[in-house]
Design an enzyme around this catalytic site. Structure first.
Site, PDB file in Angstrom:
ATOM      1  N   HIS A 208     -26.962 -28.871  28.698  1.00  0.00           N
ATOM      2  CA  HIS A 208     -27.500 -28.478  29.997  1.00  0.00           C
ATOM      3  C   HIS A 208     -27.989 -29.744  30.682  1.00  0.00           C
ATOM      4  CE1 HIS A 208     -30.052 -25.833  32.720  1.00  0.00           C
ATOM      5  NE2 HIS A 208     -30.483 -27.064  32.964  1.00  0.00           N
ATOM      6  N   GLU A 274     -27.765 -27.128  38.512  1.00  0.00           N
ATOM      7  CA  GLU A 274     -27.589 -27.109  37.061  1.00  0.00           C
ATOM      8  C   GLU A 274     -26.107 -27.149  36.701  1.00  0.00           C
ATOM      9  OE1 GLU A 274     -31.619 -24.809  35.697  1.00  0.00           O
ATOM     10  OE2 GLU A 274     -29.736 -23.723  35.498  1.00  0.00           O
ATOM     11  N   ARG A 292     -35.896 -24.583  44.582  1.00  0.00           N
ATOM     12  CA  ARG A 292     -37.357 -24.720  44.497  1.00  0.00           C
ATOM     13  C   ARG A 292     -37.667 -25.957  43.658  1.00  0.00           C
ATOM     14  NH1 ARG A 292     -37.590 -23.630  39.099  1.00  0.00           N
ATOM     15  NH2 ARG A 292     -36.107 -22.083  38.363  1.00  0.00           N
TER      16      ARG A 292
END
Lengths: 454, 82
Positions: A208, A274, A292
């Site tokens: 990730h 992401e 955000r």
């Protein structure tokens, strides 16, 4: 000009925003539940207002109460922090309609990037690679089976309205897909009020990696990546920058793709894109965007020296982005350790209590983001995260050594935390070498639990 | 007949049903067996099923759905035969 800011959040992020506001000369008002009247954010803010009872649904998620509070204090802007209403497009719209600045992108952008299928379409349109999968929602099992042959197994069935790892099922073959698809639709309808699902190739042992960006609606810059592969139940536990898996060419390509996508949508504010990184094929795929500020933003602040919350407030105030890409550099390595009120030896059971002794680590390269103080009673109503230890040093091995030193100095009594887990994780050779993937921690924990019970 | 108070084992938010759209685990007047779930207790976003310690009949709920409860606070009263 933003002169007064309502902070619609709690805990360490509310405190972080109070601090950024203070440094900009902005008056901060913390909106809090009745359970949070004694928090450090409330104590350090210029003012505070109780907006409801402890349950988040009646306080931090109560848009009407928050906007009433904003009107009462005649604030110029509302900062939503992370979680709660931070990615609620209707809230952003309602704030805007009330004549108040929402510190973040417009409701339309939140809506577009918050819907996974729409975000994916947008990414493809911008030329950003996405995980091979269906074009939008797949209505029937027959269609799903046909598409899965092209995409390849194992395949994920994901709820369009899901998030935070919820609403995902993995099918290893056609039979499993036929069985799981209807269940996934029913679950999605029950959990999110919308039964739409889409398909995506499942990449085992992916990393990730996410890219931090800032935009002012026109110009967009990136602030490099963060690697957050160490997750349990899709909750991040350790984050770092730079990612030990990227070479310079791949890093440049990844960050450029994030800028391209954010620019494509005219993004305004701080955002994170992401990606999954397939280390074996050296391929990255955009998966979703968080519109955000994120929990792990200090990692980026430590390696770039840029205050992201300050930048958010300046952008919200209508100022053009003062940062140019060529002026943003990274230096050294930063790592964030999340201290949660959970017992790692008891399957992460929540641990409640009152903070008795507290000694934070300090000295070079150590930053603490936390609202804890001796005597603070941890409320049972919210997230378990108590503190973030953010460590910086000139390179990754030095940062890890410094992180171990920080954990040695830490004394936190009265509640059980994940600190002991971090000590053990930092001693693990795989973690030390940065040789991890997004299932690593859960597999590691299985062995760890066996050792604990043995 | 003995009345037993079933108490919250830890503090949190008490829910009478498995989800907002579902029927409550228990209604007043309903018979229960020890081990049956009486409700959910939410602590830090984790939900735990709370089992009944005794068998009997639910006399009444003392706290409402979604109530904030302290450890040891009575949730409901159960009448048993012994």
């Amino acid at each position: 000009m933003i002169k007064t800011l309502l902070i619609a959040n709690r805990g360490e992020i509310a405190l972080r925003i109070v601090r950024a506001a203070r440094e900009l000369g902005i008056r901060s008002i913390v909106a809090h539940s009745s359970a949070d009247a004694e928090t450090l954010a409330v104590q350090l803010a210029d003012d505070a207002i109780e907006i409801g009872p402890p349950q988040a649904s009646k306080s931090y998620l109560n848009a009407e109460a928050l906007i009433d509070a904003a009107r009462q204090y005649q604030v110029d802007a509302i900062h939503p922090g992370y979680g709660f209403l931070s990615e609620n497009a209707d809230f952003a719209d309602a704030v805007h309609r009330a004549g108040i600045i929402f510190v973040g992108p417009s409701g339309d952008i939140i809506r577009r990037m918050g819907d996974k299928a729409a975000a994916r379409r947008t990414a493809k349109a911008a030329g950003v690679p996405v995980v091979p999968g269906s074009e939008g929602e797949v209505p029937s099992v027959e269609q799903a089976c046909r598409l899965a042959e092209e995409i390849g197994y194992p395949i994920m069935i994901k709820a369009s309205a899901g998030g935070g790892g919820r609403g995902i099922r993995i099918a290893g073959n056609r039979e499993a897909l036929m069985k799981q698809m209807p269940t996934a639709q029913t679950e999605a309808r029950a959990a999110f009020g919308h039964g739409g699902v889409y398909l995506e190739r499942f990449i085992p042992q992916a990393r990730h990696i996410e890219v931090q960006i800032l935009g002012d609606g026109e110009h967009v810059v990136h602030l490099f990546e963060r690697e957050c592969s160490l997750q349990r139940r899709r909750q991040k536990l350790i984050e770092e920058s730079p990612s030990p898996a990227l070479d310079e060419a791949t890093r440049a390509e990844l960050c450029e793709s994030a800028v391209t996508l954010a620019r494509h949508i005219g993004y305004s504010g701080a955002g994170t894109l992401e990606y999954l990184f397939d280390e074996h094929r050296r391929e990255f795929f955009f998966i979703e965007m968080n519109t955000r500020i994120q929990v792990e933003h200090p990692v980026t602040e430590q390696i770039t020296g840029i205050d992201l919350i300050r930048e958010m407030l300046l952008i919200a105030d209508g100022k053009p982005l003062s940062l140019q890409q060529s002026h943003i550099h990274r230096s050294g390595a930063a790592i964030e350790l999340r201290l949660n009120a959970e017992d790692p030896d008891q399957d992460f059971r929540p641990s409640l209590g009152t903070i008795e002794t507290l000694r934070w680590p300090s000295g070079p390269g150590i930053r603490i983001e936390s609202g804890l103080y001796p005597g603070y009673r941890i409320p049972p109503f919210y997230d378990a995260m108590l503190a973030k230890l953010v460590i910086w040093d000139q390179d990754r091995p030095a940062a890890l050594a410094r992180a171990r030193r920080a954990l040695d100095e830490l004394i936190l009594e009265g509640v059980t935390t994940t600190a002991s887990l971090h000590v053990r994780l930092l001693a693990d050779p795989h973690v030390r070498d940065g040789n991890v993937h997004n299932q690593f921690l859960e597999q590691w924990l299985e062995h760890y639990q066996q050792e604990v019970s043995a | 007949m003995t009345e037993t108070a079933l108490k919250a084992p830890f503090p949190g938010v008490f829910y009478r049903s498995p989800s907002p759209d579902d029927a409550p685990f228990l209604e007043e007047g309903q018979a229960i067996t020890a081990g049956d779930t009486i409700g959910l207790l939410e602590v830090m976003k984790q939900f735990s099923e709370i089992p009944a310690e005794v068998s009997g009949t639910v006399v009444r709920f003392v706290v409402e759905d979604e109530a904030v409860v302290e450890a040891g606070q009575t949730l409901l009263i159960v009448a048993s035969d012994e």
